[in-house]
Design an enzyme around this catalytic site. Sequence first.
Site, PDB file in Angstrom:
ATOM      1  N   GLU A   1      -8.839   3.008  -0.566  1.00 41.97           N
ATOM      2  CA  GLU A   1      -7.589   3.753  -0.643  1.00 41.97           C
ATOM      3  C   GLU A   1      -7.815   5.260  -0.410  1.00 41.97           C
ATOM      4  OE1 GLU A   1      -4.343   2.820  -0.878  1.00 41.97           O
ATOM      5  OE2 GLU A   1      -3.920   4.957  -0.772  1.00 41.97           O
TER       6      GLU A   1
ATOM      7  N   THR B   1      -0.845   1.982   3.757  1.00 44.13           N
ATOM      8  CA  THR B   1      -1.839   0.899   3.633  1.00 44.13           C
ATOM      9  C   THR B   1      -1.447  -0.297   4.482  1.00 44.13           C
ATOM     10  OG1 THR B   1      -2.093   1.515   1.302  1.00 44.13           O
ATOM     11  CG2 THR B   1      -3.191  -0.494   2.019  1.00 44.13           C
TER      12      THR B   1
HETATM   13  C1  GP9 Z   1      -0.093  -0.403  -2.906  1.00 45.06           C
HETATM   14  C2  GP9 Z   1      -1.259   0.202  -2.253  1.00 45.06           C
HETATM   15  C3  GP9 Z   1      -1.015   1.641  -1.961  1.00 45.06           C
HETATM   16  O1  GP9 Z   1      -0.174  -1.766  -3.063  1.00 45.06           O
HETATM   17  O2  GP9 Z   1      -1.644  -0.503  -1.124  1.00 45.06           O
HETATM   18  O3  GP9 Z   1      -0.087   1.773  -0.960  1.00 45.06           O
HETATM   19  P1  GP9 Z   1       0.069   3.087  -0.090  1.00 45.06           P
HETATM   20  O4  GP9 Z   1       0.986   4.007  -0.819  1.00 45.06           O
HETATM   21  O5  GP9 Z   1      -1.265   3.699   0.057  1.00 45.06           O
HETATM   22  O6  GP9 Z   1       0.615   2.622   1.190  1.00 45.06           O
HETATM   23 MN    MN Z   2      -3.130   3.292   0.883  1.00 46.00          MN
END
Ligand code: GP9
Ligand code: MN
Length: 413
Positions: A38, A80
């Site tokens: 992330e 994401t």
């Molecule tokens: C949420 C995580 C974060 O499930 O994948 O999402 P993002 O805000 O980074 O798109």
């Molecule tokens: Mn993300």
Amino acid sequence: GSEMNDIEEYTNKEIKSKQSSKLEGIAKGKNVIYISAESLQSFVIDKKVNGKEITPFLNDLIDDSYYFENFYHQTEQGKTSDSEFIVENSMYPLSRGAVFFTHSQNEFNAVPEIIGKYGYTSAVFHANNGSFWNRNVMYDTLGYDHFFDEQYYDVNKENSIGWGLNDKAFFKQSMKYLNNLKEPYYAKFITLTNHFPFELPEEKQNIDKLETNSKTLNQYVTTVRYMDESIKKFFQHLKDSGQYKDSVIVIYGDHYGISQYHDAATSKFIGKEIRPFEHTQLQRVPFIVHIPGHEDDRVISKPAGQIDMKPTILNMLGIENQKDIQFGTDLFTNDQDPFVVLRDGSFISENYLYAKNVCYDRETGEEVESKKCEPLKKKAQKELDYSDSIIYGDLFRFYDFKNKQMDLNKAEK
Ligand code: GP9
Ligand code: MN
């Protein structure tokens, strides 16, 4: 049908012009583990805060892996989910909205579906609500066998940070599910702790915050460090369970974590003024391919992007993929002509970087005559348009991948 013919011709030419990969089949029959890190950006790799490395584990891992230092995220508003879409399909996300929401009923030719035909079990691990980004719907469309969402985890106050289950507990609790998957598997782990606003309880911070005028950037290094520690523990779990040696582990950043609103602070940290050139370079995210027991590992500098992951991984698995329609290239081929297009139309080639209507020399960062970027600017736009056409027209619904032709009866079936 005729647009599909053009797209086919274009992607075919791109695929055919590449030489074969020296890693072809190296991961044949092995498990593939993806870690979607992330908000991890490359600018923190090998950097220190008050003498302490921000990513000590990843820095060491990179020494023992293939590391692409000029690898770019290509996401837009779908964040994401866009990265997931790109990685699984080797196509561009949309310029607005998230394909995961807007086109989840389309026909795709995604990695989980392809490798399912070769005996692979596919699974996603992510301790958030399954409907977030419409994942529970889209994962079916992409051909995933399993989705271990929040319901599969014991989430409580003690083991939560920010958005939910902390990454350390996430990896630990995932092991019992991973251990029970039929091998070989293709498993994607999506981390969560290093998410905006990057808040970590004081007692869990193992590195000092930065001291810039951006609270966001200052805290970012602490959650990046936490994710680094979590991934380190995950590797240990994999070794303890005996799965490490039978797996290829791929780590990539999903998208930026620090937006341009923090440019003043980021500029201070990286020690450079941030023009469109540097802004584009800040869109680099780590891409690490770790093959246990493999010695010939090194840093690769050619420009690359998330869109290249599908062909790269499929070739490593020895899965013949010449008939695909894709916009990326196998990164382990000797490609003399690398080309990375970002969703906003910026691009990076061997010699140039184009952003915000300015053409730069990629090496020096100096502005050059805009006509030097002109042909590639057209090519970039063409790729984005072709990819958009497939999505908007749901063109794969009428496409027969095996025979590489349009099959108008197909949609009826
Ligand atoms: C949420 C995580 C974060 O499930 O994948 O999402 P993002 O805000 O980074 O798109
Ligand atoms: Mn993300």
